[in-house]
Design an enzyme around this catalytic site. Sequence first.
Site, PDB file in Angstrom:
ATOM      1  N   ARG A 104       0.871  -1.188   0.000  1.00 13.90           N
ATOM      2  CA  ARG A 104       0.000   0.000   0.000  1.00 13.90           C
ATOM      3  C   ARG A 104       0.900   1.227   0.000  1.00 13.90           C
ATOM      4  O   ARG A 104       2.109   1.120   0.055  1.00 13.90           O
ATOM      5  CB  ARG A 104      -0.925  -0.017   1.224  1.00 13.90           C
ATOM      6  CG  ARG A 104      -0.187  -0.009   2.544  1.00 13.90           C
ATOM      7  CD  ARG A 104      -1.137   0.042   3.741  1.00 13.90           C
ATOM      8  NE  ARG A 104      -0.382  -0.203   4.974  1.00 13.90           N
ATOM      9  CZ  ARG A 104      -0.930  -0.301   6.173  1.00 13.90           C
ATOM     10  NH1 ARG A 104      -2.226  -0.188   6.317  1.00 13.90           N
ATOM     11  NH2 ARG A 104      -0.196  -0.525   7.243  1.00 13.90           N
ATOM     12  N   CYS A 108       3.628   8.674  -5.179  1.00 14.98           N
ATOM     13  CA  CYS A 108       4.442   9.850  -4.889  1.00 14.98           C
ATOM     14  C   CYS A 108       3.487  10.975  -4.502  1.00 14.98           C
ATOM     15  O   CYS A 108       2.569  11.291  -5.250  1.00 14.98           O
ATOM     16  CB  CYS A 108       5.259  10.221  -6.117  1.00 14.98           C
ATOM     17  SG  CYS A 108       5.909  11.894  -6.023  1.00 14.98           S
ATOM     18  N   ASN A 142      -4.712   7.313   5.101  1.00 10.88           N
ATOM     19  CA  ASN A 142      -4.438   6.477   6.265  1.00 10.88           C
ATOM     20  C   ASN A 142      -2.955   6.544   6.593  1.00 10.88           C
ATOM     21  O   ASN A 142      -2.111   6.224   5.754  1.00 10.88           O
ATOM     22  CB  ASN A 142      -4.822   5.023   5.976  1.00 10.88           C
ATOM     23  CG  ASN A 142      -4.751   4.145   7.205  1.00 10.88           C
ATOM     24  OD1 ASN A 142      -5.667   4.131   8.021  1.00 10.88           O
ATOM     25  ND2 ASN A 142      -3.661   3.438   7.364  1.00 10.88           N
ATOM     26  N   GLU A 143      -2.636   7.003   7.783  1.00 14.16           N
ATOM     27  CA  GLU A 143      -1.249   7.045   8.263  1.00 14.16           C
ATOM     28  C   GLU A 143      -0.289   7.600   7.213  1.00 14.16           C
ATOM     29  O   GLU A 143       0.611   6.893   6.728  1.00 14.16           O
ATOM     30  CB  GLU A 143      -0.798   5.664   8.738  1.00 14.16           C
ATOM     31  CG  GLU A 143      -1.582   5.174   9.941  1.00 14.16           C
ATOM     32  CD  GLU A 143      -1.005   3.912  10.565  1.00 14.16           C
ATOM     33  OE1 GLU A 143      -0.298   3.175   9.862  1.00 14.16           O
ATOM     34  OE2 GLU A 143      -1.272   3.678  11.750  1.00 14.16           O
ATOM     35  N   CYS A 154      11.888  10.807  -6.978  1.00 16.40           N
ATOM     36  CA  CYS A 154      11.633  10.828  -8.422  1.00 16.40           C
ATOM     37  C   CYS A 154      11.978  12.200  -9.011  1.00 16.40           C
ATOM     38  O   CYS A 154      12.234  13.159  -8.279  1.00 16.40           O
ATOM     39  CB  CYS A 154      10.174  10.465  -8.701  1.00 16.40           C
ATOM     40  SG  CYS A 154       8.988  11.744  -8.286  1.00 16.40           S
ATOM     41  N   CYS A 157       9.747  15.017  -7.828  1.00 16.18           N
ATOM     42  CA  CYS A 157      10.104  15.523  -6.491  1.00 16.18           C
ATOM     43  C   CYS A 157      11.335  16.424  -6.582  1.00 16.18           C
ATOM     44  O   CYS A 157      11.421  17.432  -5.882  1.00 16.18           O
ATOM     45  CB  CYS A 157      10.347  14.371  -5.522  1.00 16.18           C
ATOM     46  SG  CYS A 157       8.800  13.604  -4.969  1.00 16.18           S
ATOM     47  N   GLU A 300      -7.390   3.824  15.949  1.00 22.30           N
ATOM     48  CA  GLU A 300      -7.102   2.387  15.946  1.00 22.30           C
ATOM     49  C   GLU A 300      -6.529   2.044  17.313  1.00 22.30           C
ATOM     50  O   GLU A 300      -5.387   2.389  17.610  1.00 22.30           O
ATOM     51  CB  GLU A 300      -6.104   2.030  14.840  1.00 22.30           C
ATOM     52  CG  GLU A 300      -6.621   2.318  13.444  1.00 22.30           C
ATOM     53  CD  GLU A 300      -5.625   1.953  12.337  1.00 22.30           C
ATOM     54  OE1 GLU A 300      -4.627   1.268  12.600  1.00 22.30           O
ATOM     55  OE2 GLU A 300      -5.857   2.388  11.190  1.00 22.30           O
ATOM     56  N   TRP A 308       1.944  -9.421  11.215  1.00 25.91           N
ATOM     57  CA  TRP A 308       1.766  -9.633   9.784  1.00 25.91           C
ATOM     58  C   TRP A 308       2.272 -11.059   9.508  1.00 25.91           C
ATOM     59  O   TRP A 308       1.505 -12.000   9.524  1.00 25.91           O
ATOM     60  CB  TRP A 308       2.539  -8.596   8.970  1.00 25.91           C
ATOM     61  CG  TRP A 308       1.864  -7.240   8.872  1.00 25.91           C
ATOM     62  CD1 TRP A 308       0.783  -6.812   9.614  1.00 25.91           C
ATOM     63  CD2 TRP A 308       2.211  -6.168   7.994  1.00 25.91           C
ATOM     64  NE1 TRP A 308       0.456  -5.534   9.229  1.00 25.91           N
ATOM     65  CE2 TRP A 308       1.305  -5.110   8.239  1.00 25.91           C
ATOM     66  CE3 TRP A 308       3.191  -5.984   7.023  1.00 25.91           C
ATOM     67  CZ2 TRP A 308       1.367  -3.899   7.547  1.00 25.91           C
ATOM     68  CZ3 TRP A 308       3.251  -4.777   6.333  1.00 25.91           C
ATOM     69  CH2 TRP A 308       2.338  -3.747   6.596  1.00 25.91           C
ATOM     70  N   GLU A 348      -2.469  -8.706   6.335  1.00 25.01           N
ATOM     71  CA  GLU A 348      -2.722  -8.587   7.771  1.00 25.01           C
ATOM     72  C   GLU A 348      -3.569  -9.720   8.351  1.00 25.01           C
ATOM     73  O   GLU A 348      -4.292  -9.529   9.330  1.00 25.01           O
ATOM     74  CB  GLU A 348      -3.333  -7.218   8.069  1.00 25.01           C
ATOM     75  CG  GLU A 348      -2.345  -6.116   7.749  1.00 25.01           C
ATOM     76  CD  GLU A 348      -2.776  -4.723   8.189  1.00 25.01           C
ATOM     77  OE1 GLU A 348      -3.924  -4.561   8.610  1.00 25.01           O
ATOM     78  OE2 GLU A 348      -1.953  -3.813   8.096  1.00 25.01           O
TER      79      GLU A 348
HETATM   80  C1  GAL Z   1      -2.074   0.553  11.208  1.00 24.01           C
HETATM   81  C2  GAL Z   1      -2.799   0.856   9.922  1.00 24.01           C
HETATM   82  C3  GAL Z   1      -3.892  -0.140   9.668  1.00 24.01           C
HETATM   83  C4  GAL Z   1      -3.359  -1.519   9.829  1.00 24.01           C
HETATM   84  C5  GAL Z   1      -2.762  -1.688  11.192  1.00 24.01           C
HETATM   85  C6  GAL Z   1      -2.178  -3.053  11.400  1.00 24.01           C
HETATM   86  O1  GAL Z   1      -0.836   1.142  11.273  1.00 24.01           O
HETATM   87  O2  GAL Z   1      -3.364   2.141   9.926  1.00 24.01           O
HETATM   88  O3  GAL Z   1      -4.367   0.038   8.374  1.00 24.01           O
HETATM   89  O4  GAL Z   1      -2.412  -1.717   8.835  1.00 24.01           O
HETATM   90  O5  GAL Z   1      -1.747  -0.752  11.361  1.00 24.01           O
HETATM   91  O6  GAL Z   1      -1.038  -3.284  10.623  1.00 24.01           O
END
Ligand code: GAL
Length: 650
Positions: A104, A108, A142-143, A154, A157, A300, A308, A348
């Site tokens: 994921r 860029c 996300n993050e 690249c 950039c 989260e 993982w 995951e």
């Molecule tokens: C977080 C992320 C989630 C999931 C979780 C577990 O960092 O935002 O999408 O990946 O970790 O790996």
Amino acid sequence: MFYYGVDYYPEHWPEERWEVDANLMELAGINVARLAEFAWVKLEPKEGYYDFSWLDKAIDILSKHGIKTVLGTPTASPPMWLVKKYPQILPRDKDGNMMGPGGRRHYCYNSPEYRELSERIVTAMAEHYKDNPNVIGWQIDNELGCHESNRCYCDNCLLKFRDWLKKKYGTIENLNNSWGTIFWSQTYTDWDEVIIPRRTVGAHNPSLLLDFLRFVSDSTIEYQNLQVEILRRICPDKFITHNFMGLFGGLDYYKLAETLDFVSWDNYPKFRGKPNPARIALSHDVMRGVNRNRPFWVMEEQSGAAGWEIFGSHPLPGEIRLWAYQSIAHGADGVVYFRWRTCRFGTEEYWHGILDHDGIPRRRYEEVKKMGEELKTLTEIKDSIYKAETAIIYSYDIRWAFEIQPNNPDFSYMDQLQKYYTGLFNQHVLVDIVHPLADLSKYKLVIAPSLYLMTQEIKENLERYVKSGGTLVVTLRSGVKDWNNVVTDKTLPGELAELLGIEIEEYLSMFPDETYHIKGVGPERFNFKAICESLKSKSAEVLAFYEDGPFAGKPAVTINKFGGGEAIYVGADVDLNYIESLLFWLITRSRVNVIAMGSRDVEVTVRENSNGTFIFLLNHSDKSETIRLLIPGMIEEITLEPKDVKIIKR
Ligand code: GAL
């Protein structure tokens, strides 16, 4: 309303199951779910063809069970069709090699095509959901920056970096002078010679490296803000947040937070190794700090074993609840568990949620449910403010400068921060984390670990604080460089010399197996490692001397009167024992309120609002523990069962 939620992925499960899930959630007291942050391919299966029907249905089912939705914009995972059509959006590593899709965040942040594609999907989602009362807010992407994904090398950039520098320095001469490019004949005669730090022979100019990291951070923030702007315009009634990563250092979180309604973050206490309560607490306080000390969310919150390829240990009985309450104790007004149910496929598979792969509610579900019931009676905690009298200064620029030049392999800026934080945490003192230019006037004690980079404004801010009666602790390697990462020509601690009343005669880096000692007034001696500085007092008094090692007999720690306050300097990487004893002395001296005494495994925090004062007691130990509260009008002894939590309202 206090939000209690789950991260839910309806796209991973058959539709027939959604109703079962929503019902179980409702029974557990869940009132919010975050959805869709990785679902781009299902929302836009073909370019320009959108399908929101499945998401509408999921939102609808949840709403019938009293559950609102926070929608993630799905830009953290560009779909395969997009990558095939626009391969130029892929990021490049330091060697200039293209990073392929498969995981994921393979984009860029500066790619004009990716920015446009992101704007399109975000606009389509915003238009579709703007009038849906069950969608209460947005999470951008996300993050951002996760997996170092924002460090792209690249050509695009490169061009943008040059523009960024032009804006900052105006002329190429100014850039040359600011970076010291005469060294190794790196002088630029024109902007089109300026490089980005791709892999080179030897090492790059530290000033270029620091500006590159600032540019990376600014690019990421600019990317986020493109989405913020669209959502604000189309959905003015819905909140906008992003899920931060606690102690992550890949971008300037103070700046990332500026355009958001509030910060949320992802809290995994038992990820690598055993949970460290002080470290989790510091992460919460950093998140509250970048959120300008207002309540935040945990988007989260860990609810199962993390993993993982390999998986860790499940939360022990009581831990899910303990960690969720710890979040609230540090200022969270929303707690959302990752994830509702453990996924059967994909990277995951072993990152566990509340339910296991089989979807049957067990011990972890029961714990979440128990807390859900409790929270119903705790709604008045919302919007209460964390009350700290001490602060620790934290700067991303300084963190990056130390990432570029750690000075010594065993020295770490974050370790300094953590050690001084732990010194206060262990003594039940509440801490705010603040920017170097923050207003310090409300604090009785401020700690500034290793202020490696210095500006006139920071110097003045610190002097103002001490002059008007504050107590400031500054630690080694402070005042060494200017904001361009160039070493000062002043005697160290440079700009801070007058405030601290000392001169640093010599500094030294030690070998990994070298440990020596300092000694204060008492009989005890304390270890230090990595780096030490030999201090010479100008106006300061000596608090501790080097007992042995290369600077034996020289001052190591000093205190200087400055205006109505005092500035302490610690010239060595001392151990936690010394830090605790120094802080104990300073806490008493500057009349900081210690809110509890007794077991160190029991954490105590205080939040306040017009409904009252809320005292949180959290037992992190697996034994029962006793603590004595020292809050005026509440001097009493309280015993907590293993991993238990108590909240007292006054
Ligand atoms: C977080 C992320 C989630 C999931 C979780 C577990 O960092 O935002 O999408 O990946 O970790 O790996």
